[in-house]
Design a protein around this motif. Structure first.
Motif, short mmCIF file in Angstrom:
data_model
loop_
_atom_site.label_atom_id
_atom_site.label_comp_id
_atom_site.label_asym_id
_atom_site.label_seq_id
_atom_site.Cartn_x
_atom_site.Cartn_y
_atom_site.Cartn_z
N PRO A 159 0.81 -1.22 0.00
CA PRO A 159 0.00 0.00 0.00
C PRO A 159 0.84 1.27 0.00
CG PRO A 159 -0.94 -1.60 1.52
CD PRO A 159 0.36 -2.17 1.05
N THR A 160 1.97 1.28 0.74
CA THR A 160 2.85 2.46 0.73
C THR A 160 3.47 2.64 -0.64
OG1 THR A 160 3.33 2.04 3.07
CG2 THR A 160 4.76 3.57 1.91
N LEU A 161 3.85 1.55 -1.28
CA LEU A 161 4.41 1.62 -2.63
C LEU A 161 3.40 2.24 -3.59
CD1 LEU A 161 6.46 0.95 -4.86
CD2 LEU A 161 5.49 -1.37 -4.93
N LEU A 162 2.15 1.82 -3.51
CA LEU A 162 1.14 2.38 -4.40
C LEU A 162 0.96 3.87 -4.16
CD1 LEU A 162 -1.12 2.07 -6.49
CD2 LEU A 162 -2.67 1.42 -4.63
N THR A 163 0.96 4.29 -2.90
CA THR A 163 0.80 5.70 -2.58
C THR A 163 1.96 6.53 -3.14
OG1 THR A 163 -0.36 5.10 -0.53
CG2 THR A 163 0.47 7.35 -0.69
N GLU A 164 3.18 6.05 -2.99
CA GLU A 164 4.35 6.77 -3.51
C GLU A 164 4.36 6.78 -5.04
OE1 GLU A 164 6.62 8.50 -1.82
OE2 GLU A 164 5.46 8.10 0.02
N LEU A 165 3.95 5.66 -5.62
CA LEU A 165 3.98 5.55 -7.08
C LEU A 165 2.99 6.50 -7.73
CD1 LEU A 165 4.26 2.24 -9.02
CD2 LEU A 165 2.38 3.77 -9.58
N ARG A 166 1.80 6.68 -7.08
CA ARG A 166 0.77 7.54 -7.65
C ARG A 166 1.20 9.01 -7.71
NH1 ARG A 166 -1.34 3.99 -10.01
NH2 ARG A 166 -3.27 2.89 -9.51
N LYS A 167 2.19 9.38 -6.90
CA LYS A 167 2.65 10.77 -6.94
C LYS A 167 3.27 11.12 -8.28
CE LYS A 167 3.59 10.91 -1.95
NZ LYS A 167 4.66 11.05 -0.93
N ASP A 168 4.03 10.17 -8.86
CA ASP A 168 4.71 10.44 -10.14
C ASP A 168 4.00 9.78 -11.31
OD1 ASP A 168 6.76 11.86 -8.81
OD2 ASP A 168 7.79 9.98 -8.33
N TYR A 169 3.29 8.69 -11.06
CA TYR A 169 2.65 7.96 -12.15
C TYR A 169 1.18 7.69 -11.76
CZ TYR A 169 7.62 7.10 -12.78
OH TYR A 169 8.99 7.26 -12.89
N PRO A 170 0.34 8.71 -11.85
CA PRO A 170 -1.04 8.56 -11.36
C PRO A 170 -1.88 7.55 -12.15
CG PRO A 170 -0.77 10.65 -12.51
CD PRO A 170 0.60 10.07 -12.38
N ASP A 171 -1.51 7.26 -13.39
CA ASP A 171 -2.34 6.37 -14.21
C ASP A 171 -1.76 4.98 -14.37
OD1 ASP A 171 -4.14 8.46 -14.65
OD2 ASP A 171 -2.96 9.23 -16.32
N MET A 172 -0.67 4.72 -13.69
CA MET A 172 -0.04 3.40 -13.86
C MET A 172 -0.93 2.32 -13.22
SD MET A 172 3.80 2.15 -12.90
CE MET A 172 4.49 3.27 -14.10
N LYS A 173 -1.10 1.21 -13.93
CA LYS A 173 -1.95 0.12 -13.46
C LYS A 173 -1.22 -0.72 -12.42
CE LYS A 173 -4.67 0.24 -17.64
NZ LYS A 173 -5.20 -0.46 -18.80
N PHE A 174 -2.01 -1.23 -11.46
CA PHE A 174 -1.42 -1.83 -10.27
C PHE A 174 -2.27 -3.03 -9.84
CE2 PHE A 174 0.32 -2.28 -6.10
CZ PHE A 174 1.54 -1.62 -6.10
N ILE A 175 -1.61 -4.14 -9.52
CA ILE A 175 -2.29 -5.34 -9.00
C ILE A 175 -1.62 -5.75 -7.69
CG2 ILE A 175 -2.80 -7.78 -9.37
CD1 ILE A 175 -2.94 -7.29 -12.32
N PHE A 176 -2.44 -5.94 -6.64
CA PHE A 176 -1.94 -6.51 -5.39
C PHE A 176 -2.13 -8.02 -5.41
CE2 PHE A 176 -2.73 -2.20 -3.50
CZ PHE A 176 -1.45 -2.00 -3.02
N VAL A 177 -1.13 -8.75 -4.93
CA VAL A 177 -1.27 -10.18 -4.70
C VAL A 177 -1.05 -10.42 -3.20
CG1 VAL A 177 -0.64 -10.93 -7.00
CG2 VAL A 177 1.17 -10.57 -5.34
#
Length: 868
Positions: free
Chosen positions: A810-828
């Motif tokens: 979840p922290t990775l997704l939050t940090e990633l959205r700052k620079d790449y708001p549209d990047m697709k993401f899947i949690f396993v």
């Protein structure tokens, strides 16, 4: 000297037409017949044969001789005696009530002397019937009409009426009028007579005057009692107030005009624990007992009224409580001077009885000397005032095991010890009620109780003990759940690596190869292990759930055939659906597992067969509050009951049934995870489950699921989700129609795989690369951000684990959205989606894939996210 008054002449009946001179008429008729016969013989003597005449005369002579002989011996009477009884005739002739007998045509048959006096008739010609006399007076006409109709119908009756003027020669009643009582009854007709009516008329003015005097005296007595300077009430056997005087009603603020006997109970008037004092006053069978009690009564506005009761109770011969009479002395106004000591004593008694703590004083042996109301209330059934008078020991209220500690505390109190350890015990007659006793030594003795050695304070700790046990059980279950969740998470990683490796090897083999069957067996057992992991996650409430709005009627109805097959032919399934069940929101598949698991357990509990009953109904918030289930919040619920007729569950086993790996089945016949999974699913759905069992009679599991009320926003979201799913499905069908079957290959897509478990990361990378994806890998969230910077963001999709060192998913997704708001993401993850989603923003968009997963599941999830 006594003066003798000559007896008055015996009154006779004015009218008596009941006796008819039938005997004389018969005699005259016979004489006329004989004279006629003589004339006939004389006139026709020449025409008649002498032999015939002699024969007729001979017959008549024989008849005459027979008649004379019969008359002599009394067989025949010429003048029959009157049939009336002279004693009865004299009684009715002289009766003080006016008596009248009439026939069906209202003709007077009989009237005695008293009737003439009452109606003013002095001779037979003056006598009139009741209807003729009373029907012309407005005061009596209606009464006569009712009584006459009743008599004609064959019924007797009575009427009383008041006349402004007397009927006959009676003198006036001083303007008060005259009261009369009229009785009537039909007389059954005798042979040769018609139906008769008997009337009795009497003047009851004097009787009425006496009744009014008695009533006035009673009113005066009630008035004196009502306005006495003390209160008074009377209670029935059940404690219902049947009378209270105006003084007490005024003190308590009770409206006497609205009071009705039995409407108010004695317990409604007594404040605090004072009712225990009242109930402690008991009489011996067939006797009375009086006691003086100082307590508080409750006013209608909720305020307390300090009073002293002089309470007298009775007991029936069988010993059951009888009625009570009580004098109430108000102590609201304190006295001065000579009354100061009594007032101080009264205040102390009130405080003593109204304190919420149970208090008793004992001597050195532990004999109870006195108690307050809360003590009698707390130990109701174990101690009464009679018991205290007989010298009951307080230790008899404790369990046998705790009496030694209590005696030790008493010995310390007798030694004037200042600090005495409290004693925890339970009632001697009820192990479920817990108490803590504090023993304090008496340093200075009073004149009233010189033998007093200790003061005992008792506090009930039943609820505290229950909360402590519940808290301990909750902490244990949480600890086991945390442990199970951690084991399941690590085991999921191992299973994921096994499944991916098996899929990779199967891709390179043909079914005819010798190792192909072994790999299939490895994969099958890995999937079986995955089921056990899901059960562990269900217990720890970290499994993935997809809640939807459901009707329990539909869910249970759809499962009926499956449950029938699982339970076998010797077990009958009975369904009892409640009407208009509310909807609930839970995962359909998971709740089906709950029902199946409970049904299979019920089947195993009935080896000889029986009936499994499934009931559903709505439970409103008011009923939930009355149920008082521990830990259950008040609200509307849908109840699902699963009941069997099996062997039941022992109490010592009941406490452990929801623990993981606990089972009473033989080795190899159960994992011990079934009920723990049920518990977790119900809890994760926001519900509650409560078992109820009696050994030898069966077990019932009651599941309460919260009622789901869909608001407008939720309805709109559901409609939008359904439309989006329909649109996506249509687009997928159009793509398949244009391009052929769905392609799970990657093409030129770039995937960043973030996983701290090397075996899973390596297997996932190999599988995705085999599908044509360009895969970059990272072991932590921090490392993933570094890889993204190196690739300058040229990544199409990120597939990331949730739990990782340094930086979680979840922290990775939050940090990633700052620079790449549209990047697709899947949690396993092996945990439920909502277990980590709550740490993300509400508008965060991501996909989810539950561990363990196969190659095809991974490829499908990535492809669908890329195409979304």
């Amino acid at each position: 000297m006594s003066e003798k008054t000559p007896a008055a002449a015996t009154p006779t009946a004015l009218v008596d037409r009941s006796a008819k001179p039938r005997s004389v008429s018969r005699l005259i008729f016979l004489a006329l017949v004989m004279i006629g016969a003589s004339i006939v013989f004389f006139l026709f003597k020449d025409r008649l044969n002498n032999e015939v005449m002699l024969g007729i005369l001979g017959v008549m002579a024989v008849v005459g001789i027979f008649f004379l002989v019969s008359t002599v011996i009394g067989f025949v009477t010429v003048m029959p005696k009157a049939t009336a009884d002279p004693l009865a005739r004299a009684f009715i002739d002289t009766h003080p009530e006016g008596t009248l007998v009439t026939d069906e045509k209202d003709r007077v048959i009989y009237a005695n002397h008293a009737y003439g006096v009452l109606t003013g008739s002095t001779s037979a010609s003056d006598v009139q019937s009741i209807e003729a006399i009373l029907s012309r007076h407005r005061e009596s006409a209606e009464a006569v009409y009712r009584l006459t109709n009743a008599m004609r119908d064959g019924h007797e009756g009575q009427e009383e009426f008041r006349m402004s003027q007397p009927l006959g020669l009676a003198k006036g009643n001083g303007g008060a009028g005259h009261w009369y009582r009229l009785r009537g009854r039909p007389i059954a007709p005798t042979q040769g007579e018609g139906k008769l009516m008997a009337w009795q008329l009497s003047d009851i003015s004097h009787e009425r005057t006496e009744q009014e005097l008695v009533f006035k005296e009673l009113q005066n007595a009630i008035n004196y009692l009502d306005h006495a300077p003390v209160g008074f009430f009377s209670a029935g056997r059940g404690g219902e107030i049947v009378y209270l005087n105006a003084t007490l009603a005024d003190w308590l603020g009770i409206d006497l005009t609205a009071f009705s006997p039995g409407k108010i109970m004695l317990r409604d008037l007594v404040a605090g624990a004072g009712m225990a004092l009242v109930e402690s006053v008991q009489a011996e069978p067939g006797l009375n007992r009086t006691a003086q009690l100082d307590l508080d009564l409750l006013k209608s506005n909720g305020q307390s009224l300090p009073v002293r009761l002089v309470h007298r109770v009775t007991a029936t011969r069988d010993g059951s409580p009888g009625e009570s009479r009580t004098i109430v002395i108000s102590r609201e106004e304190g006295g001065t001077g000579a009354h100061d000591a009594a007032s101080a004593e009264m205040r102390f008694t009130r405080f003593f009885n109204n304190t919420p703590m149970a208090i008793a004083s004992v001597d050195a042996r532990g004999k109870i000397l006195r108690t307050n109301g809360p003590f009698l209330q707390m130990f109701h059934g174990l101690v009464t005032r009679d018991d205290m008078e007989r010298g009951t020991l307080l230790e008899t209220m404790l369990r046998e095991d705790d009496r030694k500690a209590f005696r030790h505390a008493l010995s310390e109190a007798a030694d004037k010890q200042g600090v005495i350890a409290p004693i925890d015990s339970r009632r001697a007659d009820n192990d479920e009620r817990h108490f803590r006793f504090y023993v304090n030594a008496v340093i200075e003795h009073s004149e009233e109780t010189p033998e007093e050695a200790a003061i005992i304070y008792a506090v009930e700790t039943t609820e505290q003990k229950a909360l402590e046990a519940q808290m301990a059980q909750t902490q244990k279950m949480n600890a086991v759940g945390t442990l199970a969740g951690g084991i399941a998470h690590d085991f999921n990683n191992v299973l994921t690596a096994i499944l991916l490796s098996a899929d990779h090897l199967l891709m390179s083999l043909r079914p005819s190869d010798s190792s192909f069957a072994d790999l299939i067996e490895i994969k099958r057992n890995a999937n079986r292990a995955a089921v056990l992991v899901r059960q562990l996650l269900a217990f720890s409430r970290k499994q993935t759930m997809r809640p939807t709005v459901l009707s329990m009627t539909d869910v249970i109805g759809d499962l009926r055939m499956l449950v029938d097959r699982l339970t076998g032919s010797n077990v009958k399934l009975a369904l009892e659906f409640g009407r208009d069940l509310w909807p609930v929101k839970t995962d359909l598949g998971q709740f089906e597992q709950v029902l199946i698991n409970l049904a299979v357990n019920a089947r195993d509990a009935m080896p000889e067969g029986g009936t499994i009953t499934v009931r559903t109904r709505n439970v409103e918030a008011g009923e939930v509050e009355k149920l008082n289930h521990r830990g259950m919040e008040v609200g509307d619920y849908v109840l699902i009951e699963i009941a069997d007729e099996g062997t039941g569950i022992a109490p010592e086993v009941m406490e452990k049934i929801f623990e993981p790996f606990f089972t009473t089945k033989d080795v190899g016949k159960g994992t011990g995870l079934g009920l723990s999974m049920v518990y977790g699913i119900v809890k994760q759905s926001g519900g509650y489950i409560y078992p109820d069992s009696e050994p030898g009679k069966g077990t019932t599991f009651r599941i309460y699921l919260p009622r789901h009320v869909e608001d407008e926003a939720e309805k709109a979201a559901s409609a939008a989700e359904a439309a989006a799913a329909l649109e996506a499905g249509a687009a997928r069908q159009a793509k398949i129609a244009a391009d052929g079957p769905e392609d799970l290959t990657g093409g030129s897509a770039v995937v960043l795989l973030v996983e701290d478990e090397e075996a899973v990361r390596r297997g996932g990378k190999r599988m995705l690369e085999a599908r044509g994806y360009e895969v970059h890998e990272a072991g932590t969230g921090v490392e993933a951000l570094d890889v993204l910077r190196e690739l300058e963001g040229r990544v199409d999709i990120v597939v990331s684990d949730v739990v990782m060192p340094e930086m979680d998913g979840p922290t990775l997704l939050t940090e990633l959205r700052k620079d790449y708001p549209d990047m697709k993401f899947i949690f396993v993850s092996g945990y439920a989606e909502d277990a980590f989603a709550r740490n993300l923003p509400a508008d965060a968009k991501f996909g989810f894939l539950a561990k363990p997963f196969s190659l095809k599941q991974l490829a499908t999830a990535v492809r669908e996210m890329l195409d979304a």
